[in-house]
Write an enzyme that holds these catalytic residues in place. Structure first.
Site, mmCIF file in Angstrom:
data_model
loop_
_atom_site.group_PDB
_atom_site.id
_atom_site.type_symbol
_atom_site.label_atom_id
_atom_site.label_comp_id
_atom_site.label_asym_id
_atom_site.label_seq_id
_atom_site.Cartn_x
_atom_site.Cartn_y
_atom_site.Cartn_z
ATOM 1 C CB THR A 566 -0.881 0.059 1.265
ATOM 2 O OG1 THR A 566 -0.050 0.408 2.382
ATOM 3 C CG2 THR A 566 -1.551 -1.271 1.542
ATOM 4 C CD GLU A 617 16.610 -2.629 -4.011
ATOM 5 O OE1 GLU A 617 16.600 -1.419 -4.297
ATOM 6 O OE2 GLU A 617 17.623 -3.235 -3.646
ATOM 7 C CG LEU A 624 16.017 -0.122 -11.636
ATOM 8 C CD1 LEU A 624 16.393 1.338 -11.938
ATOM 9 C CD2 LEU A 624 16.617 -1.048 -12.692
ATOM 10 N N GLY A 675 -1.337 7.156 -16.561
ATOM 11 C CA GLY A 675 -1.020 6.528 -15.276
ATOM 12 C C GLY A 675 0.430 6.642 -14.854
ATOM 13 C CD GLU A 678 1.571 9.135 -6.455
ATOM 14 O OE1 GLU A 678 0.490 8.842 -5.917
ATOM 15 O OE2 GLU A 678 2.556 8.379 -6.455
ATOM 16 C CG ASP A 689 7.652 9.993 -5.487
ATOM 17 O OD1 ASP A 689 7.221 9.381 -4.495
ATOM 18 O OD2 ASP A 689 8.110 9.444 -6.500
ATOM 19 C CE LYS A 693 10.744 7.143 -6.075
ATOM 20 N NZ LYS A 693 10.318 7.344 -7.451
ATOM 21 N N GLY A 808 6.358 1.400 -12.604
ATOM 22 C CA GLY A 808 5.428 0.430 -13.187
ATOM 23 C C GLY A 808 5.162 -0.704 -12.216
#
Ligand code: ADP
Ligand code: ASP
Ligand code: MG
Length: 826
Positions: A566, A617, A624, A675, A678, A689, A693, A808
């Site tokens: 989620t 990960e 990746l 898609g 977001e 985002d 990361k 994806g």
């Protein structure tokens, strides 16, 4: 033991059929087939148990009568109807009446005994033995009559005339001298091919009925086998031998082909109920083999118990356990250096006839700890406290501390002594699965390593140990999956597709035990059928994150993994609960790792403390192997000096498609429709985002950093950032069309392309849109690809580069999968 004159070894064998084997007419017919077949080869002694469940019913009716509860009659009626039903289904009608009237007569006598107990409101051990003896006395009578009606040359012999004991009712001690003589005399002259004998019962020298302890029919058979030097003692039961662990609790357990007397004794002492522990002793000195066989699968080889088994290659032969154990500890400063404490301690236990299952004494002599059956714990504590009353009153010794709800698990094997590191393996396997070990003991013979654990952990401990010592090839992973959206559904599909391959090639057996979305949840300990997970989940119970965790905890399965598919903050807040219970967490949800550093560190610490992997990960670059590579660099002593990366598939898509042909707004719209962003594209375009990361990468490189420490050079105009609805946001992108065209023009004029870059250097991180020149590795980044450059002490000028599809559902699902396989190989 005296040498006996009976020496007709090899001409007789003893077969014992247990409670389930003679539980009903159908089973007894199977017994008859076996006996008829065996009787062709040798003379037989057939020892039988009571029909399954009857001994318990007899004890129940006696207990009720002694409490003056009239319900004892109901239990008695059940006993009667069970016997009559067996007779009616077993023998032809013409032969029934004699047997039925015998059974009724016997049960009338039993009723009289029970009435007595009811009137006085008490049963003595002597009366109790008399009452329970009816189980075997009736079953053996019925079975012999049936054999005769089936033309087997059979005769009945009451074991009370053969086996003599003292009057220790309930668990009488055998007088071997008299017993052996009786058996030699009787079986030396018996002319029938088969003799049917009731198990469990014997008689005292005064002629009272006694019994040999629960499960004692095995012992009866062994006593006779020893006395007559039988060729073999066959124990026919409801499983195909002595198993590597109790097959009712460990599905993967296998029958052991050959095992030594000592190993079998040790396993049975430590709970392998398939053989009553005293059974070995009468056959041991004469080296009569015991063969355990399955009445319901007579074609299976079963287990041979003999003197030597030559099993050097297999150090651990079996694992057993005892439930309902209590730990008693005696400790205090007054125990140090004082002579005779242990002597007094164990003397009183022996006087009170308390069986001590396990003993440990700390080398500091500060404490003695013993394990006893819970039924004995109260008596033991009282006795010990009384013996040390004086020392306790002076506070030199503390009153005995009792802990209930414990169990013992034991590894057993003759050859364990010649193998090193077995206890290490045992304890680390248990530790990894959060089975707390209270006490350990290793017998001087090194044939047994035992651990006292919580009773509730028994099943998990047995399965963990079984997997560790007997299934080194296959490891089972139990998954608890939350979130079945885009990524989750793909993930389930991949597991389903790969199941066979994983099992054959990677020796991993992956089982999805629970599934939940925001509406419903479903659990199946045997593994959810992934062909129809959608339907099963649809019919599940109402979803509840707390209840979900409670259920996972209660199931207490080994190698448990919680999988979060989620993006939910509340789900992320439950990770600590899982880790604290040694349940691994695998997640594609970035919230936990990019929340306050304190929380990230807390979860990492829990993971270490409870040996529960915490893997994420897919938080960076989907499938990746970015975080894993980073971890390996750090673990091998490298140091990260700089990270440069394009980490947003969405932004990459937008800037790869944006030129002065189409307005910026339309490109963003297209990305949203397809898609790649977001639902609210501002989350991507604002850079949040990507900040998360790079924050995770900085932390994984060993830097303590918060999200607010990251510099965000926004390319959006302030007005766009300030919008509150998606429509307003798009509107503002139109309004500021020129602003975006300008950004593009400037880049093209400089022969550069636009990439949204995250950078970490000298402990500082920033994100923002950059003009990338032709010779830079980012220049040709296509579609939704991600790229990361690691500059480290080892990779100084030429960075370590990871590049590939970074967004994806499919690649994300396979990244989660990869984390799970990492755990499997852990
Ligand atoms: P019977 O009535 O034939 O004497 P028991 O119930 O006394 O049979 O013993 C057989 C049972 O022992 C099996 O059904 C199994 O549940 C239990 N058991 C416990 N540990 C083991 C083990 N290691 N191997 C085989 N059976 C075991
Ligand atoms: N019937 C007895 C019991 O249930 C003895 C036996 O079955 O071995 O304990
Ligand atoms: Mg038994």
């Amino acid at each position: 033991m005296k040498q006996h004159t009976f020496s007709k070894r090899n001409i007789m064998k003893v077969l014992k059929f247990g409670g389930t084997s003679v539980a009903n007419a159908e089973n007894i017919q199977k017994v008859k087939s076996i006996v008829a077949e065996e009787a062709k080869k040798e003379k037989l002694v057939v020892v039988v148990s009571a029909h399954g469940g009857i001994t318990d019913l007899l004890l129940e009716t006696a207990h009720l009568a002694s409490k003056q509860d009239e319900k004892y009659q109901e239990a008695l009626e059940k006993i009667e109807s069970r016997h009559l039903e067996i007779v009616q289904n077993l023998v032809p009608i013409a032969s029934q009446s004699g047997i039925i009237s015998y059974v009724k007569r016997e049960l009338n006598t039993l009723e009289t005994l029970l009435e007595g107990a009811f009137l006085i409101g008490e049963t003595t051990p002597k009366l109790l033995d008399k009452i329970v003896s009816y189980g075997e006395l009736l079953s053996s009578y019925i079975i012999n009559q049936y054999f005769i009606s089936e033309s087997i040359d059979s005769v009945y012999k009451d074991s009370r005339q053969l086996i003599k004991t003292n009057d220790n009712f309930g668990k009488a001690v055998v007088d071997y001298k008299t017993t052996n003589t009786n058996c030699e005399n009787y079986f030396g002259t018996v002319s029938y091919s088969t003799t049917v004998v009731p198990g469990f019962v014997a008689s005292s020298h005064e002629g009272n009925s006694t019994t040999l302890g629960r499960g004692g029919s095995d012992y009866t058979a062994a006593i006779i086998a020893g006395a007559i030097q039988a060729s073999v003692l066959e124990i026919w039961t409801d499983v195909s031998g002595m198993y590597t662990a109790n097959p009712k609790l460990v599905k993967q357990a296998k029958a052991i082909a050959k095992i030594s007397y000592q190993e079998a004794m040790e396993l049975s002492h430590f709970g392998a109920k398939v053989l009553y522990p005293p059974t070995i002793q009468p056959v041991l000195s004469r080296e009569i083999p015991i063969h355990i066989r399955n009445t319901f699968k007579p074609e299976e080889t079963g287990t041979f118990i003999t003197k030597n088994t030559n099993g050097k290659e297999q150090p651990v032969r079996g694992i057993s356990h005892i439930d309902n154990i209590s730990l008693l500890s005696l400790e205090g400063p007054g125990m140090v250096g004082i002579h005779g404490i242990s002597k007094r301690f164990f003397e009183v236990l022996s006087q009170k006839e308390i069986n001590v299952v396990l003993i440990t004494q700390a080398s500091s002599e500060h404490s003695i700890c013993i394990a006893v059956a819970t039924d004995d714990a109260k008596k033991a504590k009282e006795a010990i406290d009384e013996v040390f009353e004086y020392e306790i009153s002076l506070h030199k010794i503390k009153p005995v501390i009792v802990e209930h709800q414990q169990a013992i698990v034991a590894l057993v094997g003759d050859n364990m002594k010649s193998h090193q590191g077995l206890s290490g393996k045992m304890f680390s396997a248990l530790g990894k699965n959060n089975v707390n070990i209270r006490v350990i003991a290793q017998g001087a013979s090194e044939r047994n390593i035992s651990a006292v654990i919580k009773k509730e952990d028994v099943k998990k401990a047995l399965n963990t140990l079984h997997e560790r010592f007997f299934e080194e090839n296959i490891k089972q992973l139990n998954l608890f999956v939350m979130g079945v959206g885009n990524v989750g559904a793909k993930f389930l599909n991949q597991i389903h597709q790969q199941k066979k391959y994983l099992k054959e090639k990677l020796k991993l057996n992956i089982r999805v035990v629970a599934l939940s979305n925001s509406r419903t949840m479903v659990f199946d300990e045997g593994g959810i059928d992934l062909k129809e997970w959608e339907e099963l989940l649809g019919n599940g119970e109402k979803a509840d994150k707390v209840l979900f965790f409670e259920k996972v905890k209660k199931l207490n399965l080994r190698n448990s993994i919680f999988v979060d598919n989620t993006a939910n903050e509340k789900v992320a807040s439950t990770y600590a609960d899982y880790l604290k219970n040694s349940i691994a967490v695998v997640t594609c949800n970035k919230i936990a790792s990019s929340s306050a550093y304190e929380n990230y560190q807390y979860l990492k610490d829990l993971s270490r403390q409870y040996s529960a992997p915490f893997l994420f990960e897919t938080n960076v670059g989907a499938g990746l192997p970015i975080i894993d590579t980073l971890k390996n660099l750090i673990a091998s002593g490298d140091r990260v000096n700089k990270i440069q990366a394009v980490l947003s598939g969405s932004l990459n898509f937008v800037f790869n498609n944006f030129d002065n042909q189409n307005p910026f707004k339309d490109v963003v719209k297209q990305a949203q429709v397809e898609g790649y962003t977001e639902p609210d594209p501002k989350i991507d375009l604002s850079g949040i985002d990507v900040m998360r990361k790079i924050l995770i990468l900085a932390r994984e490189s060993g830097h303590q950093m918060e999200i607010d420490d990251i510099e965000n050079e926004a390319f959006l105009p302030e007005e766009s950032l300030a919008t509150t609805t998606v429509d307003d946001f798009f509107e503002s992108l139109s309004t500021y069309k020129n602003h975006f065209d300008e950004i593009y023009k400037e880049a093209t004029n400089n022969n550069c392309r636009l990439k949204y870059v995250a950078q970490f250097e000298n402990g500082k991180a920033k994100v923002g849109l950059q003009q990338i020149p032709k010779d830079h590795p980012f220049y040709n980044l296509e579609g939704k690809d991600n790229i990361v450059l690691f500059y480290t002490d080892r990779y100084i000028d030429q960075p370590l580069i990871i590049k590939g599809a970074g967004a994806g559902a499919d690649v994300t699902a396979s990244g989660i999968f990869a984390d799970i396989i990492r755990i499997g190989n852990f």
